[in-house]
Design a protein around this motif. Structure first.
Motif, PDB file in Angstrom:
ATOM      1  N   ALA A 281     -52.523  37.715 -28.934  1.00  0.00           N
ATOM      2  CA  ALA A 281     -51.713  38.691 -28.208  1.00  0.00           C
ATOM      3  C   ALA A 281     -50.790  38.011 -27.203  1.00  0.00           C
ATOM      4  N   LEU A 282     -51.316  37.044 -26.472  1.00  0.00           N
ATOM      5  CA  LEU A 282     -50.523  36.346 -25.459  1.00  0.00           C
ATOM      6  C   LEU A 282     -49.342  35.631 -26.087  1.00  0.00           C
ATOM      7  N   SER A 283     -49.553  34.980 -27.215  1.00  0.00           N
ATOM      8  CA  SER A 283     -48.501  34.171 -27.824  1.00  0.00           C
ATOM      9  C   SER A 283     -47.293  35.004 -28.241  1.00  0.00           C
ATOM     10  N   ALA A 284     -47.508  36.274 -28.575  1.00  0.00           N
ATOM     11  CA  ALA A 284     -46.416  37.123 -29.054  1.00  0.00           C
ATOM     12  C   ALA A 284     -46.024  38.218 -28.070  1.00  0.00           C
ATOM     13  N   SER A 285     -46.567  38.166 -26.871  1.00  0.00           N
ATOM     14  CA  SER A 285     -46.340  39.248 -25.901  1.00  0.00           C
ATOM     15  C   SER A 285     -44.944  39.227 -25.293  1.00  0.00           C
ATOM     16  N   GLY A 286     -44.338  38.054 -25.215  1.00  0.00           N
ATOM     17  CA  GLY A 286     -43.070  37.927 -24.514  1.00  0.00           C
ATOM     18  C   GLY A 286     -43.223  37.675 -23.027  1.00  0.00           C
ATOM     19  N   LEU A 287     -44.469  37.598 -22.548  1.00  0.00           N
ATOM     20  CA  LEU A 287     -44.749  37.310 -21.145  1.00  0.00           C
ATOM     21  C   LEU A 287     -45.028  35.810 -20.985  1.00  0.00           C
ATOM     22  N   PRO A 288     -44.967  35.283 -19.764  1.00  0.00           N
ATOM     23  CA  PRO A 288     -45.220  33.846 -19.559  1.00  0.00           C
ATOM     24  C   PRO A 288     -46.590  33.429 -20.084  1.00  0.00           C
ATOM     25  N   THR A 289     -46.628  32.301 -20.782  1.00  0.00           N
ATOM     26  CA  THR A 289     -47.875  31.836 -21.408  1.00  0.00           C
ATOM     27  C   THR A 289     -48.415  30.554 -20.784  1.00  0.00           C
ATOM     28  N   GLY A 290     -47.667  29.948 -19.856  1.00  0.00           N
ATOM     29  CA  GLY A 290     -48.096  28.676 -19.281  1.00  0.00           C
ATOM     30  C   GLY A 290     -49.408  28.776 -18.532  1.00  0.00           C
ATOM     31  N   ARG A 291     -49.638  29.904 -17.866  1.00  0.00           N
ATOM     32  CA  ARG A 291     -50.906  30.156 -17.172  1.00  0.00           C
ATOM     33  C   ARG A 291     -51.277  31.614 -17.392  1.00  0.00           C
ATOM     34  N   PHE A 292     -52.545  31.863 -17.667  1.00  0.00           N
ATOM     35  CA  PHE A 292     -52.988  33.243 -17.797  1.00  0.00           C
ATOM     36  C   PHE A 292     -54.403  33.370 -17.264  1.00  0.00           C
ATOM     37  N   HIS A 293     -54.756  34.587 -16.895  1.00  0.00           N
ATOM     38  CA  HIS A 293     -56.085  34.887 -16.355  1.00  0.00           C
ATOM     39  C   HIS A 293     -56.691  35.983 -17.217  1.00  0.00           C
ATOM     40  N   PHE A 294     -57.844  35.698 -17.829  1.00  0.00           N
ATOM     41  CA  PHE A 294     -58.488  36.643 -18.738  1.00  0.00           C
ATOM     42  C   PHE A 294     -59.549  37.441 -17.992  1.00  0.00           C
ATOM     43  N   LEU A 295     -59.444  38.766 -18.049  1.00  0.00           N
ATOM     44  CA  LEU A 295     -60.351  39.652 -17.331  1.00  0.00           C
ATOM     45  C   LEU A 295     -61.426  40.254 -18.222  1.00  0.00           C
TER      46      LEU A 295
ATOM     47  N   VAL B  51     -57.242  40.025  -8.337  1.00  0.00           N
ATOM     48  CA  VAL B  51     -56.256  39.289  -9.137  1.00  0.00           C
ATOM     49  C   VAL B  51     -54.823  39.739  -8.878  1.00  0.00           C
ATOM     50  N   ALA B  52     -54.629  40.687  -7.982  1.00  0.00           N
ATOM     51  CA  ALA B  52     -53.298  41.265  -7.766  1.00  0.00           C
ATOM     52  C   ALA B  52     -52.266  40.236  -7.346  1.00  0.00           C
ATOM     53  N   GLN B  53     -52.689  39.201  -6.631  1.00  0.00           N
ATOM     54  CA  GLN B  53     -51.735  38.224  -6.104  1.00  0.00           C
ATOM     55  C   GLN B  53     -51.503  37.041  -7.043  1.00  0.00           C
ATOM     56  N   LEU B  54     -52.186  36.999  -8.162  1.00  0.00           N
ATOM     57  CA  LEU B  54     -52.027  35.873  -9.081  1.00  0.00           C
ATOM     58  C   LEU B  54     -50.660  35.925  -9.757  1.00  0.00           C
ATOM     59  N   SER B  55     -50.035  34.766  -9.905  1.00  0.00           N
ATOM     60  CA  SER B  55     -48.752  34.703 -10.611  1.00  0.00           C
ATOM     61  C   SER B  55     -48.947  34.497 -12.107  1.00  0.00           C
ATOM     62  N   ALA B  56     -50.168  34.209 -12.541  1.00  0.00           N
ATOM     63  CA  ALA B  56     -50.465  34.032 -13.964  1.00  0.00           C
ATOM     64  C   ALA B  56     -50.439  35.378 -14.687  1.00  0.00           C
ATOM     65  N   THR B  57     -50.088  35.363 -15.953  1.00  0.00           N
ATOM     66  CA  THR B  57     -50.159  36.565 -16.776  1.00  0.00           C
ATOM     67  C   THR B  57     -51.611  37.039 -16.852  1.00  0.00           C
ATOM     68  N   LEU B  58     -51.821  38.336 -16.743  1.00  0.00           N
ATOM     69  CA  LEU B  58     -53.160  38.919 -16.728  1.00  0.00           C
ATOM     70  C   LEU B  58     -53.448  39.561 -18.081  1.00  0.00           C
ATOM     71  N   VAL B  59     -54.594  39.235 -18.670  1.00  0.00           N
ATOM     72  CA  VAL B  59     -54.944  39.692 -20.016  1.00  0.00           C
ATOM     73  C   VAL B  59     -56.303  40.386 -19.970  1.00  0.00           C
ATOM     74  N   LEU B  60     -56.403  41.542 -20.590  1.00  0.00           N
ATOM     75  CA  LEU B  60     -57.684  42.246 -20.632  1.00  0.00           C
ATOM     76  C   LEU B  60     -57.830  43.005 -21.939  1.00  0.00           C
ATOM     77  N   TYR B  61     -59.083  43.293 -22.278  1.00  0.00           N
ATOM     78  CA  TYR B  61     -59.405  44.117 -23.438  1.00  0.00           C
ATOM     79  C   TYR B  61     -59.696  45.538 -22.962  1.00  0.00           C
ATOM     80  N   GLU B  62     -59.384  46.518 -23.821  1.00  0.00           N
ATOM     81  CA  GLU B  62     -59.684  47.891 -23.455  1.00  0.00           C
ATOM     82  C   GLU B  62     -59.937  48.738 -24.694  1.00  0.00           C
ATOM     83  N   SER B  63     -60.780  49.742 -24.530  1.00  0.00           N
ATOM     84  CA  SER B  63     -61.019  50.724 -25.577  1.00  0.00           C
ATOM     85  C   SER B  63     -59.803  51.630 -25.701  1.00  0.00           C
ATOM     86  N   PRO B  64     -59.416  52.011 -26.911  1.00  0.00           N
ATOM     87  CA  PRO B  64     -58.273  52.924 -27.048  1.00  0.00           C
ATOM     88  C   PRO B  64     -58.488  54.249 -26.328  1.00  0.00           C
ATOM     89  N   ARG B  65     -59.748  54.683 -26.193  1.00  0.00           N
ATOM     90  CA  ARG B  65     -60.024  55.946 -25.504  1.00  0.00           C
ATOM     91  C   ARG B  65     -59.705  55.876 -24.022  1.00  0.00           C
TER      92      ARG B  65
END
Length: 275
Positions: A119-133, A150-164
């Motif tokens: 997901a990160l590789s094709a997101s169009g968001l910065p990929t150099g640093r990311f934080h996985f939640l 994590v609000a102040q982090l400059s890294a892209t934030l990635v999380l999983y979620e249920s569609p519901r």
């Protein structure tokens, strides 16, 4: 001699993504530990494999890890697989690995597909640093605390979620982090793979009105280089808001987003001012 615990990544959708090394390991181990044996049997049978399987669901990992490790310690090799992706990444495996290492068992990763990297590789968001939640806490103080953390982090934030829960979560992210660039990646590597990109406000409105199907990864741009307010600027904004009769909790959330402070620190400063 003790056997080996192999952590074997399996496809997240497209069965063609399995590696030749993964198939080799699954073919020669003594048994396979599965998140769900019924789900994994479909994968194994597709590739003509029929190993002994044992169940290791997340809710019972603590109770069943010992028996699996006893067999490995006695000399049997075991492959751990989950329903999709890499074991131990928001899936069973973390505790099994920790206990294996404590007992001196060799742990070997067999890498492959993982939804967060795809997901990160094709997101169009910065990929150099990311934080996985992983998966956020469902509700309450723990959820708010993680979002503030994590609000102040400059890294892209990635999380999983249920569609519901996607619509509700996007609304919470918008409230906690402001209207940042974001991406919802759905059904990765499958027939209906979809990337929806846009500001959090648009995504929150869309998925608040419709519930998507399938597995979801949410990616949000990190905090940009906006100047952090000084304490005096923040104090003045709090005083003005309180003088207008605004509620401290709502005011703190809004000012935290604008000022680059954590919501807890803003609220604490506001309490001191009210006293």
């Amino acid at each position: 001699m003790s056997g080996t615990l192999y952590l074997v990544a399996t496809p997240i959708g497209n069965l063609g993504d399995i590696t030749s090394r993964a198939l080799e390991v699954l073919k020669r181990v003594a048994f396979v530990a599965c998140e769900d044996t019924r789900h994994s049997r479909v994968l194994l049978e597709h590739f003509g494999l029929a190993p002994e399987t044992v169940s290791l669901p997340a809710f019972a990992e603590g109770q069943r890890a010992g028996r699996i490790l006893d067999r490995i310690a006695a000399g049997e090799d075991c492959a751990l697989i989950t329903d999709a992706g890499s074991p131990g990444i928001s899936d069973p495996g973390e505790r099994l690995v920790a206990e294996a290492l404590e007992r001196g068992v060799s742990v070997v990763p067999v890498p492959g597909a993982t939804a967060l990297v795809a997901a990160l590789s094709a997101s169009g968001l910065p990929t150099g640093r990311f934080h996985f939640l992983g998966f956020l806490p469902r509700k309450g103080p723990e959820r708010r605390a993680m979002l503030e953390e994590v609000a102040q982090l400059s890294a892209t934030l990635v999380l999983y979620e249920s569609p519901r829960r996607l619509g509700e979560t996007l609304a919470d992210l918008l409230e906690a982090w402001g209207d940042r660039r974001a991406c919802v990646a759905r059904e990765l590597t499958k027939v209906h793979e979809e990337f929806v990109r846009g500001p959090l406000s648009e995504l929150s409105a869309r998925y608040g009105a419709e519930e998507p199907r399938g597995e979801v990864v949410v990616l949000v741009e990190g905090r940009t280089g906006e100047r952090r307010w000084s304490e005096e600027e923040l104090r003045r904004a709090l005083e003005e808001g309180l003088a207008r009769g605004e509620k401290l909790k709502a005011l703190s959330t809004e000012l935290a987003r604008r000022a680059g402070w954590s919501g807890q620190d803003v609220y604490r400063l506001g309490l001191n001012l009210k006293r």
